[in-house]
Design a protein around this motif. Sequence first.
Motif, PDB file in Angstrom:
ATOM      1  N   ILE A 126     -65.624  -8.907  23.727  1.00 59.98           N
ATOM      2  CA  ILE A 126     -64.425  -9.731  23.894  1.00 59.98           C
ATOM      3  C   ILE A 126     -63.593  -9.258  25.079  1.00 59.98           C
ATOM      4  O   ILE A 126     -63.234 -10.044  25.959  1.00 59.98           O
ATOM      5  CB  ILE A 126     -63.583  -9.735  22.604  1.00 59.98           C
ATOM      6  CG1 ILE A 126     -64.378 -10.361  21.450  1.00 59.98           C
ATOM      7  CG2 ILE A 126     -62.269 -10.484  22.824  1.00 59.98           C
ATOM      8  CD1 ILE A 126     -64.836 -11.786  21.708  1.00 59.98           C
ATOM      9  N   ILE A 179     -57.444 -10.525  13.695  1.00 59.38           N
ATOM     10  CA  ILE A 179     -58.383 -11.277  14.523  1.00 59.38           C
ATOM     11  C   ILE A 179     -58.530 -12.713  14.019  1.00 59.38           C
ATOM     12  O   ILE A 179     -58.650 -12.962  12.819  1.00 59.38           O
ATOM     13  CB  ILE A 179     -59.760 -10.564  14.558  1.00 59.38           C
ATOM     14  CG1 ILE A 179     -59.646  -9.272  15.373  1.00 59.38           C
ATOM     15  CG2 ILE A 179     -60.836 -11.465  15.110  1.00 59.38           C
ATOM     16  CD1 ILE A 179     -60.918  -8.453  15.409  1.00 59.38           C
ATOM     17  N   THR A 180     -58.494 -13.647  14.940  1.00 63.30           N
ATOM     18  CA  THR A 180     -58.693 -15.061  14.649  1.00 63.30           C
ATOM     19  C   THR A 180     -59.996 -15.500  15.310  1.00 63.30           C
ATOM     20  O   THR A 180     -60.182 -15.310  16.509  1.00 63.30           O
ATOM     21  CB  THR A 180     -57.513 -15.903  15.178  1.00 63.30           C
ATOM     22  OG1 THR A 180     -56.301 -15.388  14.610  1.00 63.30           O
ATOM     23  CG2 THR A 180     -57.657 -17.349  14.801  1.00 63.30           C
ATOM     24  N   ILE A 181     -60.886 -16.077  14.518  1.00 61.57           N
ATOM     25  CA  ILE A 181     -62.269 -16.283  14.945  1.00 61.57           C
ATOM     26  C   ILE A 181     -62.590 -17.762  15.160  1.00 61.57           C
ATOM     27  O   ILE A 181     -62.189 -18.617  14.368  1.00 61.57           O
ATOM     28  CB  ILE A 181     -63.235 -15.697  13.887  1.00 61.57           C
ATOM     29  CG1 ILE A 181     -63.004 -14.197  13.704  1.00 61.57           C
ATOM     30  CG2 ILE A 181     -64.687 -15.971  14.241  1.00 61.57           C
ATOM     31  CD1 ILE A 181     -63.361 -13.352  14.883  1.00 61.57           C
ATOM     32  N   GLU A 231     -61.801 -21.833  23.200  1.00 60.68           N
ATOM     33  CA  GLU A 231     -61.540 -21.336  21.848  1.00 60.68           C
ATOM     34  C   GLU A 231     -61.747 -22.414  20.789  1.00 60.68           C
ATOM     35  O   GLU A 231     -61.406 -22.211  19.622  1.00 60.68           O
ATOM     36  CB  GLU A 231     -60.116 -20.774  21.767  1.00 60.68           C
ATOM     37  CG  GLU A 231     -59.904 -19.549  22.659  1.00 60.68           C
ATOM     38  CD  GLU A 231     -58.557 -18.871  22.454  1.00 60.68           C
ATOM     39  OE1 GLU A 231     -57.861 -19.211  21.461  1.00 60.68           O
ATOM     40  OE2 GLU A 231     -58.209 -17.999  23.251  1.00 60.68           O
ATOM     41  N   TYR A 239     -67.619  -5.627  13.782  1.00 59.27           N
ATOM     42  CA  TYR A 239     -66.510  -5.838  14.709  1.00 59.27           C
ATOM     43  C   TYR A 239     -66.444  -4.766  15.796  1.00 59.27           C
ATOM     44  O   TYR A 239     -65.742  -4.936  16.790  1.00 59.27           O
ATOM     45  CB  TYR A 239     -65.173  -5.832  13.957  1.00 59.27           C
ATOM     46  CG  TYR A 239     -64.817  -7.127  13.276  1.00 59.27           C
ATOM     47  CD1 TYR A 239     -65.771  -7.880  12.592  1.00 59.27           C
ATOM     48  CD2 TYR A 239     -63.520  -7.594  13.288  1.00 59.27           C
ATOM     49  CE1 TYR A 239     -65.429  -9.054  11.953  1.00 59.27           C
ATOM     50  CE2 TYR A 239     -63.172  -8.785  12.639  1.00 59.27           C
ATOM     51  CZ  TYR A 239     -64.139  -9.500  11.972  1.00 59.27           C
ATOM     52  OH  TYR A 239     -63.799 -10.677  11.344  1.00 59.27           O
ATOM     53  N   LYS A 248     -69.110 -12.433  17.541  1.00 55.62           N
ATOM     54  CA  LYS A 248     -67.923 -13.112  17.047  1.00 55.62           C
ATOM     55  C   LYS A 248     -66.955 -13.392  18.196  1.00 55.62           C
ATOM     56  O   LYS A 248     -66.775 -12.571  19.076  1.00 55.62           O
ATOM     57  CB  LYS A 248     -67.231 -12.265  15.979  1.00 55.62           C
ATOM     58  CG  LYS A 248     -68.050 -12.097  14.709  1.00 55.62           C
ATOM     59  CD  LYS A 248     -67.275 -11.337  13.654  1.00 55.62           C
ATOM     60  CE  LYS A 248     -68.124 -11.112  12.415  1.00 55.62           C
ATOM     61  NZ  LYS A 248     -68.585 -12.383  11.816  1.00 55.62           N
ATOM     62  N   HIS A 249     -66.347 -14.570  18.136  1.00 54.54           N
ATOM     63  CA  HIS A 249     -65.397 -14.959  19.178  1.00 54.54           C
ATOM     64  C   HIS A 249     -63.983 -14.756  18.663  1.00 54.54           C
ATOM     65  O   HIS A 249     -63.432 -15.598  17.937  1.00 54.54           O
ATOM     66  CB  HIS A 249     -65.624 -16.415  19.588  1.00 54.54           C
ATOM     67  CG  HIS A 249     -64.754 -16.841  20.734  1.00 54.54           C
ATOM     68  ND1 HIS A 249     -64.664 -18.147  21.158  1.00 54.54           N
ATOM     69  CD2 HIS A 249     -63.929 -16.133  21.556  1.00 54.54           C
ATOM     70  CE1 HIS A 249     -63.827 -18.224  22.174  1.00 54.54           C
ATOM     71  NE2 HIS A 249     -63.371 -17.011  22.429  1.00 54.54           N
ATOM     72  N   SER A 250     -63.389 -13.637  19.019  1.00 59.28           N
ATOM     73  CA  SER A 250     -61.995 -13.358  18.692  1.00 59.28           C
ATOM     74  C   SER A 250     -61.117 -14.054  19.723  1.00 59.28           C
ATOM     75  O   SER A 250     -61.240 -13.808  20.926  1.00 59.28           O
ATOM     76  CB  SER A 250     -61.754 -11.843  18.708  1.00 59.28           C
ATOM     77  OG  SER A 250     -60.390 -11.553  18.580  1.00 59.28           O
ATOM     78  N   CYS A 251     -60.225 -14.925  19.259  1.00 59.09           N
ATOM     79  CA  CYS A 251     -59.506 -15.843  20.149  1.00 59.09           C
ATOM     80  C   CYS A 251     -58.072 -15.386  20.392  1.00 59.09           C
ATOM     81  O   CYS A 251     -57.280 -15.273  19.457  1.00 59.09           O
ATOM     82  CB  CYS A 251     -59.495 -17.241  19.560  1.00 59.09           C
ATOM     83  SG  CYS A 251     -61.140 -17.940  19.333  1.00 59.09           S
ATOM     84  N   LEU A 253     -67.123  -5.473  19.462  1.00 60.08           N
ATOM     85  CA  LEU A 253     -66.338  -6.565  20.047  1.00 60.08           C
ATOM     86  C   LEU A 253     -65.427  -6.073  21.164  1.00 60.08           C
ATOM     87  O   LEU A 253     -65.015  -6.851  22.023  1.00 60.08           O
ATOM     88  CB  LEU A 253     -65.507  -7.273  18.977  1.00 60.08           C
ATOM     89  CG  LEU A 253     -66.264  -8.112  17.950  1.00 60.08           C
ATOM     90  CD1 LEU A 253     -65.292  -8.858  17.056  1.00 60.08           C
ATOM     91  CD2 LEU A 253     -67.227  -9.089  18.621  1.00 60.08           C
TER      92      LEU A 253
END
Length: 623
Positions: A514, A597-599, A39, A507, A572-575, A510
């Motif tokens: 994800i 969402i935190t990217i 992350e 999104y 997008k990398h949602s963490c 995702l």
Amino acid sequence: MSHYPVPVAQKHLRHLEPGTWQHVNRHLVAKAIVEFSHEQILQPLLCDESDENSQFPHGQDWHSYLLISEDRRTRYHFLAYPMKLRHWHISESSIIRDCDGQLLDPDALSFIIDFKDALGIPEEKLPIYLDEISSTLYGAAYKRCHQSLSSRDLLKADYQQIEAAMTEGHPGFVANNGRIGFNVFDYESYTPETGSRFTLVWLAVHREHAHFASLSTLKYDSFIERELGAQRVAAYREQLQQQGLDPADYLFMPTHPWQWFNRLSIAFAADIAQRNIVYLGIGEDTYQAQQSIRTYFNHSDHDKCYVKTSLSILNMGFMRGLSPYYMAGTPAINEFLKALIMKDSLLGEKRFDILQEVASIGFTNSYYDAALKKDSPYKKMLSVLWRESPAKRIQQGERLMTMASFLHKDRDGVAMLPLMIKQSGLTTVEWLSCYFDAFLVPVVHCFYAYELVFMPHCENLIMVMDESNVPQRCIMKDIAEESAILDEDAEIPEHIARLKVQVPEDYKILGIFIDIFDGVFRHMSDILQSNDCCNEDIFWALVALSVKRYQHENQALKEKFHRYDFFTDSFKHSCLNRLQLKNNLQMVNLADPAGSITIADDLPNPVARYRTMSVAELQSFIQ
């Protein structure tokens, strides 16, 4: 004098001994390095070009890496090789912790403190996170000492034995076994890994404050009689009458014994005193907690429903309540989605199914409801839903297995998946093709055909296997809280309008990238490659092939395939850990999940390289 039995240490804490503690800490530090680096919270430094040390498997590009603590006093050296999706395969045994020149055993709590500023945990929430790490370690130590079934044993174990044998918790979250609120006795009585069986507390709740909802085919009286039994229903009604209360004014509902004795009997004392809640007694059926901890399998009668209740413990970013408001619409959402799935020919061909949440009761505490205008765990302390049992869904020669078992490793580090593939008699390519056909294709189709997304992580999927452990089909669960239709133009009945969720266009897909790629396949490909079953290029080529075939056969959805590109260069990398670290009391606002969402930096899509290849070319590449 304490009412707890003694001596506590010998019986309940025997798993807390130096050797076991050392092992689980090393494992959790390795996982923390993997996930926090994945992350981009931590940035390991490359120390050399490569390491050809013979003790590590050949064929991988091992390197030596270094992490330096924020106070510069502690250095973590380890060997690893990078994989796709910014994943790290780390040799746990190679981790060296050097503190001021002194070599110390890896310690997960110290690791969190060493990097607390980089982790960005708010100061007031840092003790809570450390508490969750301690609880995760406690659970890991318990599992290591008490769970005796090996991965090979689990190949022939029954569904609930497998459920109780899962050790990792969520594969992505570092602090994934919080259970803050349980004591050591609660832990042994109610956690999934103990396999303990327990009975539920039954309450009568006044209809003025409670709401029953169900599928249109169910009625309260017949349903509750099926779950409780006619004799017990009659006894409970008589019990109310003896107190001068009219049974017609009440609904019968179960709750978890911990919830009743530790939370409801005090926090809801006013409702109890006013007879809005009446304690009826302990039920007869015995239950076993599932991996999700607040869902319970009925051991007395496997055909009866799962029961899911509010459980006010802090676990993995949430207080595990159930909203009375959500309960009111839950069965209707399930009925709508079941009808949608049943009429779809492709889903019928794949025999994809859901476990319907068939009935629910939500109780509203008028005091908390009046005082708190915003969402709060205090509003979610007394609800229940009943979910169909999968026991009636299997045919002769089939068995049930949580998909979490595909990522499981036993106490000796032996992974279950390679053994499963070997037992099947199929090649890895053949087995994975069956798996992707049973799981990935139906979930992908739900998205492209209806913009219907689930939360298809391992614990939410029940795999139906044949006697040789070949995947046949899958059953999705946890529907109403973790499903959404993202199509703004979809026609949805007003009473289940919350099923339709607005998210930004980029999104939408995702849910696949994800939840499946990052949440499941990243770990699965690591297991297969590290066990010399399948290198990750072939793994991802098989993922691409399964979807290429699906898209080729469903040209009516071509415009959707173009709009939401499965083969896009990156996504997008949602963490997940970033979310928990930011707010470990309420990780996500369920009313606005996209807003939570935190990217990190975009992740390169591991199937992008196969975009221009035809089905035939992919087949040739795989062979």
